[in-house]
Design a protein around this motif. Structure first.
Motif, short mmCIF file in Angstrom:
data_model
loop_
_atom_site.label_atom_id
_atom_site.label_comp_id
_atom_site.label_asym_id
_atom_site.label_seq_id
_atom_site.Cartn_x
_atom_site.Cartn_y
_atom_site.Cartn_z
N PHE A 71 -6.69 15.33 -6.74
CA PHE A 71 -5.50 14.47 -6.68
C PHE A 71 -4.63 14.81 -5.47
O PHE A 71 -4.20 13.92 -4.73
CB PHE A 71 -4.66 14.61 -7.96
CG PHE A 71 -5.31 14.04 -9.19
CD1 PHE A 71 -6.12 12.92 -9.13
CD2 PHE A 71 -5.10 14.62 -10.42
CE1 PHE A 71 -6.72 12.40 -10.28
CE2 PHE A 71 -5.68 14.11 -11.57
CZ PHE A 71 -6.49 13.00 -11.50
N THR A 72 -4.36 16.08 -5.25
CA THR A 72 -3.47 16.46 -4.15
C THR A 72 -4.11 16.17 -2.79
O THR A 72 -3.42 15.75 -1.86
CB THR A 72 -3.03 17.93 -4.25
OG1 THR A 72 -4.17 18.78 -4.28
CG2 THR A 72 -2.18 18.17 -5.50
N GLU A 73 -5.41 16.37 -2.67
CA GLU A 73 -6.11 16.05 -1.42
C GLU A 73 -6.07 14.56 -1.15
O GLU A 73 -5.90 14.14 -0.01
CB GLU A 73 -7.55 16.56 -1.45
CG GLU A 73 -7.69 18.02 -1.15
CD GLU A 73 -7.17 18.40 0.24
OE1 GLU A 73 -7.54 17.74 1.23
OE2 GLU A 73 -6.37 19.35 0.31
N ALA A 74 -6.26 13.74 -2.19
CA ALA A 74 -6.26 12.29 -2.01
C ALA A 74 -4.89 11.79 -1.55
O ALA A 74 -4.80 10.83 -0.77
CB ALA A 74 -6.65 11.60 -3.31
N ALA A 75 -3.84 12.44 -2.00
CA ALA A 75 -2.48 12.01 -1.68
C ALA A 75 -1.98 12.56 -0.34
O ALA A 75 -1.03 12.01 0.23
CB ALA A 75 -1.53 12.45 -2.79
N LYS A 76 -2.62 13.59 0.14
CA LYS A 76 -2.14 14.30 1.34
C LYS A 76 -1.95 13.35 2.52
O LYS A 76 -2.84 12.60 2.90
CB LYS A 76 -3.13 15.39 1.73
CG LYS A 76 -2.59 16.31 2.82
CD LYS A 76 -3.59 17.38 3.19
CE LYS A 76 -3.59 18.43 2.11
NZ LYS A 76 -4.46 19.56 2.41
N GLY A 77 -0.74 13.40 3.08
CA GLY A 77 -0.43 12.66 4.29
C GLY A 77 -0.15 11.18 4.10
O GLY A 77 0.15 10.48 5.06
N LEU A 78 -0.24 10.69 2.87
CA LEU A 78 -0.01 9.27 2.62
C LEU A 78 1.45 9.02 2.22
O LEU A 78 2.08 9.88 1.59
CB LEU A 78 -0.90 8.76 1.49
CG LEU A 78 -2.40 8.74 1.75
CD1 LEU A 78 -3.15 8.30 0.49
CD2 LEU A 78 -2.73 7.83 2.91
N PRO A 79 1.95 7.84 2.53
CA PRO A 79 3.28 7.48 2.01
C PRO A 79 3.21 7.46 0.48
O PRO A 79 2.17 7.16 -0.10
CB PRO A 79 3.52 6.07 2.56
CG PRO A 79 2.51 5.86 3.64
CD PRO A 79 1.38 6.78 3.36
N VAL A 80 4.31 7.77 -0.18
CA VAL A 80 4.35 7.87 -1.64
C VAL A 80 3.78 6.61 -2.30
O VAL A 80 3.02 6.71 -3.26
CB VAL A 80 5.78 8.16 -2.14
CG1 VAL A 80 5.87 8.06 -3.65
CG2 VAL A 80 6.25 9.52 -1.68
N GLU A 81 4.10 5.44 -1.76
CA GLU A 81 3.66 4.20 -2.40
C GLU A 81 2.14 3.98 -2.32
O GLU A 81 1.60 3.15 -3.04
CB GLU A 81 4.41 2.98 -1.85
CG GLU A 81 4.25 2.75 -0.36
CD GLU A 81 5.21 3.56 0.52
OE1 GLU A 81 5.15 3.37 1.74
OE2 GLU A 81 6.01 4.37 0.00
N GLU A 82 1.44 4.73 -1.48
CA GLU A 82 -0.02 4.61 -1.37
C GLU A 82 -0.77 5.69 -2.15
O GLU A 82 -1.99 5.62 -2.29
CB GLU A 82 -0.44 4.66 0.10
CG GLU A 82 0.03 3.48 0.91
CD GLU A 82 -0.35 3.59 2.38
OE1 GLU A 82 -1.31 4.32 2.71
OE2 GLU A 82 0.34 2.95 3.20
#
Length: 184
Positions: A71-82
């Motif tokens: 989960f954290t890797e998938a979210a890394k560097g993305l805007p919150v809404e993505e």
């Protein structure tokens, strides 16, 4: 032949245990089967872990922790809404590529409920701490939005249930997942 360190051997036991417990559950899995899968003796297994419950707990914690990392890797560097979409896609890929992980998750919930029914709250507390770390990580990645976190994890459990029960992708029980993808 390259020898494994004790930590590498321990991790190989945890991964093997995860696979064995995923299919047999806590009560249906023998430590002998785990030792055989890893290629070690049972006495060696018990030098690494004090008992079967400790092996199961380590496998459960590993399963939860590595899912949290996805989960954290998938979210890394993305805007919150993505992040929500990226995390959902990463989880779908994870359970598709590693179906034993999903089975281990489900076996973990059963094992905690069974242990608590027998008066063992300590085991459940250890699993809850690991699961709380997952919840907290998802919560942070989703901008500390309680509703988003709850919805994401609720949908995740629904996905787990539908996959475990074998509902095919086109079944009507999956329709709610496609609502947002439909054109207006």
């Amino acid at each position: 032949m390259v020898r494994m360190s004790a930590e590498e051997r321990r991790e190989s036991v945890i991964r093997a245990a995860m696979s064995e417990f995923a299919h047999g559950g806590y009560n249906g899995t023998s430590t002998e089967a785990i030792a055989r899968r890893v290629g070690v003796s049972q006495p060696y297994l018990f030098r690494l872990f004090p008992n079967k419950q400790a092996i199961f707990l380590a496998a459960s914690q590993y399963c939860i922790a590595t899912t949290t990392e996805v989960f954290t890797e998938a979210a890394k560097g993305l805007p919150v809404e993505e992040r929500l979409g990226a995390m959902a896609t990463a989880y779908q890929k994870l359970i598709h590529d590693d179906p034993e992980r999903l089975l281990m998750q489900m076996q973990t919930y059963v094992a905690v409920a069974a242990a608590e029914a027998e008066g063992d709250r300590e085991f459940g507390e250890a699993v809850r701490r690991a699961w709380q770390e997952l919840w907290d990580a998802v919560h942070i990645e989703l901008g500390a939005d309680v509703d988003e976190t709850t919805q994401f994890l609720a949908y995740g459990m629904l996905v787990n249930t539908l996959v475990c029960l074998g509902y095919p992708a086109g079944h009507r029980n999956w329709e709610g997942f496609y609502e947002s993808a439909r054109p207006e």
